[in-house]
Design a protein around this motif. Sequence first.
Motif, PDB file in Angstrom:
ATOM      1  N   LEU A 123      91.529   6.483 -19.522  1.00  0.00           N
ATOM      2  CA  LEU A 123      91.924   7.718 -20.206  1.00  0.00           C
ATOM      3  C   LEU A 123      90.896   8.801 -19.939  1.00  0.00           C
ATOM      4  CD1 LEU A 123      93.755   9.263 -22.218  1.00  0.00           C
ATOM      5  CD2 LEU A 123      92.272   8.401 -24.044  1.00  0.00           C
ATOM      6  N   ASN A 124      91.391   9.967 -19.526  1.00  0.00           N
ATOM      7  CA  ASN A 124      90.557  11.144 -19.337  1.00  0.00           C
ATOM      8  C   ASN A 124      90.392  11.842 -20.677  1.00  0.00           C
ATOM      9  OD1 ASN A 124      90.156  14.173 -18.388  1.00  0.00           O
ATOM     10  ND2 ASN A 124      89.764  12.885 -16.608  1.00  0.00           N
ATOM     11  N   LEU A 125      89.152  12.073 -21.084  1.00  0.00           N
ATOM     12  CA  LEU A 125      88.852  12.671 -22.378  1.00  0.00           C
ATOM     13  C   LEU A 125      88.639  14.170 -22.237  1.00  0.00           C
ATOM     14  CD1 LEU A 125      86.102  10.113 -23.527  1.00  0.00           C
ATOM     15  CD2 LEU A 125      88.588   9.879 -23.739  1.00  0.00           C
ATOM     16  N   GLY A 126      89.247  14.944 -23.148  1.00  0.00           N
ATOM     17  CA  GLY A 126      89.085  16.393 -23.120  1.00  0.00           C
ATOM     18  C   GLY A 126      88.697  16.947 -24.472  1.00  0.00           C
ATOM     19  N   ALA A 127      88.554  18.265 -24.512  1.00  0.00           N
ATOM     20  CA  ALA A 127      88.172  18.965 -25.740  1.00  0.00           C
ATOM     21  C   ALA A 127      89.188  20.043 -26.043  1.00  0.00           C
ATOM     22  CB  ALA A 127      86.782  19.583 -25.585  1.00  0.00           C
ATOM     23  N   ASN A 128      89.461  20.248 -27.333  1.00  0.00           N
ATOM     24  CA  ASN A 128      90.376  21.318 -27.740  1.00  0.00           C
ATOM     25  C   ASN A 128      89.764  22.694 -27.491  1.00  0.00           C
ATOM     26  OD1 ASN A 128      91.536  19.177 -30.203  1.00  0.00           O
ATOM     27  ND2 ASN A 128      92.961  20.297 -28.888  1.00  0.00           N
TER      28      ASN A 128
ATOM     29  N   VAL B 277      84.150  17.099 -18.146  1.00  0.00           N
ATOM     30  CA  VAL B 277      83.499  18.376 -18.459  1.00  0.00           C
ATOM     31  C   VAL B 277      83.630  19.344 -17.285  1.00  0.00           C
ATOM     32  CG1 VAL B 277      81.851  17.450 -20.119  1.00  0.00           C
ATOM     33  CG2 VAL B 277      81.276  17.437 -17.688  1.00  0.00           C
ATOM     34  N   SER B 278      84.571  19.065 -16.391  1.00  0.00           N
ATOM     35  CA  SER B 278      84.637  19.807 -15.137  1.00  0.00           C
ATOM     36  C   SER B 278      85.924  20.582 -14.928  1.00  0.00           C
ATOM     37  CB  SER B 278      84.424  18.846 -13.963  1.00  0.00           C
ATOM     38  OG  SER B 278      85.286  17.722 -14.076  1.00  0.00           O
ATOM     39  N   SER B 279      86.819  20.590 -15.915  1.00  0.00           N
ATOM     40  CA  SER B 279      88.011  21.417 -15.779  1.00  0.00           C
ATOM     41  C   SER B 279      87.606  22.892 -15.850  1.00  0.00           C
ATOM     42  CB  SER B 279      89.013  21.119 -16.897  1.00  0.00           C
ATOM     43  OG  SER B 279      90.040  22.093 -16.893  1.00  0.00           O
TER      44      SER B 279
ATOM     45  N   ALA C 229      80.247   5.103 -13.916  1.00  0.00           N
ATOM     46  CA  ALA C 229      80.691   5.640 -12.632  1.00  0.00           C
ATOM     47  C   ALA C 229      80.770   7.158 -12.752  1.00  0.00           C
ATOM     48  CB  ALA C 229      82.047   5.074 -12.217  1.00  0.00           C
ATOM     49  N   ILE C 230      80.699   7.835 -11.619  1.00  0.00           N
ATOM     50  CA  ILE C 230      80.864   9.285 -11.567  1.00  0.00           C
ATOM     51  C   ILE C 230      82.083   9.583 -10.699  1.00  0.00           C
ATOM     52  CG2 ILE C 230      79.858  11.490 -10.905  1.00  0.00           C
ATOM     53  CD1 ILE C 230      77.098  10.234 -11.288  1.00  0.00           C
ATOM     54  N   VAL C 231      82.977  10.401 -11.223  1.00  0.00           N
ATOM     55  CA  VAL C 231      84.175  10.813 -10.500  1.00  0.00           C
ATOM     56  C   VAL C 231      83.871  12.151  -9.844  1.00  0.00           C
ATOM     57  CG1 VAL C 231      86.638  11.305 -10.663  1.00  0.00           C
ATOM     58  CG2 VAL C 231      85.598   9.641 -12.218  1.00  0.00           C
ATOM     59  N   ALA C 232      83.879  12.164  -8.513  1.00  0.00           N
ATOM     60  CA  ALA C 232      83.517  13.349  -7.758  1.00  0.00           C
ATOM     61  C   ALA C 232      84.625  13.664  -6.748  1.00  0.00           C
ATOM     62  CB  ALA C 232      82.184  13.130  -7.043  1.00  0.00           C
ATOM     63  N   THR C 233      85.453  14.664  -7.019  1.00  0.00           N
ATOM     64  CA  THR C 233      85.225  15.734  -7.973  1.00  0.00           C
ATOM     65  C   THR C 233      86.548  16.194  -8.584  1.00  0.00           C
ATOM     66  OG1 THR C 233      85.531  17.519  -6.369  1.00  0.00           O
ATOM     67  CG2 THR C 233      83.318  16.641  -6.569  1.00  0.00           C
TER      68      THR C 233
ATOM     69  N   PRO D 146      83.721   0.783 -19.999  1.00  0.00           N
ATOM     70  CA  PRO D 146      82.961   1.633 -19.089  1.00  0.00           C
ATOM     71  C   PRO D 146      83.313   3.109 -19.301  1.00  0.00           C
ATOM     72  CG  PRO D 146      83.988  -0.184 -17.906  1.00  0.00           C
ATOM     73  CD  PRO D 146      84.580  -0.183 -19.282  1.00  0.00           C
ATOM     74  N   VAL D 147      82.303   3.949 -19.315  1.00  0.00           N
ATOM     75  CA  VAL D 147      82.491   5.396 -19.450  1.00  0.00           C
ATOM     76  C   VAL D 147      82.144   6.061 -18.123  1.00  0.00           C
ATOM     77  CG1 VAL D 147      81.695   7.502 -20.600  1.00  0.00           C
ATOM     78  CG2 VAL D 147      82.060   5.416 -21.934  1.00  0.00           C
ATOM     79  N   PHE D 148      83.086   6.830 -17.585  1.00  0.00           N
ATOM     80  CA  PHE D 148      82.887   7.570 -16.346  1.00  0.00           C
ATOM     81  C   PHE D 148      82.627   9.045 -16.676  1.00  0.00           C
ATOM     82  CE2 PHE D 148      86.078   4.603 -13.933  1.00  0.00           C
ATOM     83  CZ  PHE D 148      85.260   3.519 -14.199  1.00  0.00           C
ATOM     84  N   LEU D 149      82.046   9.752 -15.725  1.00  0.00           N
ATOM     85  CA  LEU D 149      81.786  11.182 -15.853  1.00  0.00           C
ATOM     86  C   LEU D 149      82.436  11.900 -14.683  1.00  0.00           C
ATOM     87  CD1 LEU D 149      80.266  13.664 -17.068  1.00  0.00           C
ATOM     88  CD2 LEU D 149      78.332  13.026 -15.582  1.00  0.00           C
ATOM     89  N   LYS D 150      83.267  12.901 -14.965  1.00  0.00           N
ATOM     90  CA  LYS D 150      83.931  13.654 -13.899  1.00  0.00           C
ATOM     91  C   LYS D 150      83.275  15.013 -13.746  1.00  0.00           C
ATOM     92  CE  LYS D 150      88.544  14.559 -12.065  1.00  0.00           C
ATOM     93  NZ  LYS D 150      89.984  14.297 -12.273  1.00  0.00           N
ATOM     94  N   ILE D 151      82.836  15.326 -12.519  1.00  0.00           N
ATOM     95  CA  ILE D 151      82.089  16.548 -12.271  1.00  0.00           C
ATOM     96  C   ILE D 151      82.861  17.500 -11.363  1.00  0.00           C
ATOM     97  CG2 ILE D 151      79.907  15.338 -12.580  1.00  0.00           C
ATOM     98  CD1 ILE D 151      79.571  15.543  -9.478  1.00  0.00           C
TER      99      ILE D 151
END
Length: 347
Positions: A137-142, A170-172, A231-235, A203-208
Amino acid sequence: MKALEILGLRGLRRLDPELAHGLALKALRAGLGPRRGPVTSDRLRCTIAGLDLPNPVGLAAGFDKNAEALSALHRSAFGFLEVGAATPLPQDGNPRPRLFRLTEDRAAINRFGFNNDGMEAIARRLAARPAGRVVGLNLGANKTSLDRAADFAKVLGRCGAHVDFATVNVSSPNTEKLRDLQGKDALAALLSGVMEANTARIPVFLKIAPDLTDNDLAEVAEVANASGVAAIVATNTTLSRDGLTSAHRAEGGGLSGQPLFEKSTRVLAKLSTLTPVPLIGVGGVGSAEQAYAKIRAGASAVQLYTALVYGGLSLAREIALGLDDLLARDGFATVADAVGTGTGDWL
């Protein structure tokens, strides 16, 4: 690609892009679409962040924002799936039109703004998903949140028990000041809160973003190394419009698809020299050769989405099978053996 899929794609491309996307999801829920399940072989099987995958070709977030088509996607060729982004509260996103095809560039521009049904509805659907597939699941913010960093933790706390991994997005470019959370101090604080909320211990991934400077990348790597990111999701998408020819090239939003391939792969390769954290290569993957290039640049797995607009869901099978052939051609016994063997070509 089968004749029926070709006709279907041709018809969908005559419609408004967002309407066409909605109809494609409805068709999947109605029982149309792939049925043979994931492609796999001894060469393609791999592990990332402790997750065993039948193949390293994943579906990127954004295709199934609300986790509505997981039963159908369960039968697809992808090695893993990512849904979302999900925010704590439902939100409509930005005004329409907000999705544009750039056919001549094999690309798309979107400015959705995290439109989704909210974490409660998405959590219920995830809880009822078929077993046996790796789903994240991709996590976002309102957009209206007074504490966007806390939003990521809220969504993970609510939905984490129903998924195999979660991605902090945090990359949208379509939520004002969201990318500011990629700064070193802000990112470290955000990830600390997310890790604390990770009671499911997934596991928590980070998308940049692909638009980070070399200094930015070094700081992201430093934070990732210290935070426990798996893991890091690039990009994600880019704000660049270099080299575009399509009529919609000046629209605001994030650009995805073929024009992003080289830029995102260079970011991936640079990042691979800065961190031992596994990388997932995203951006412009539309063929087996491009998936292979990402892997050789340093990716342990890849994801795609925009290419499906032009190649259909059968593209996942074509890429996985083609990747198997390329690995065999070059004498690699496994995907893992090929990771990073061509990093120098992109530095």
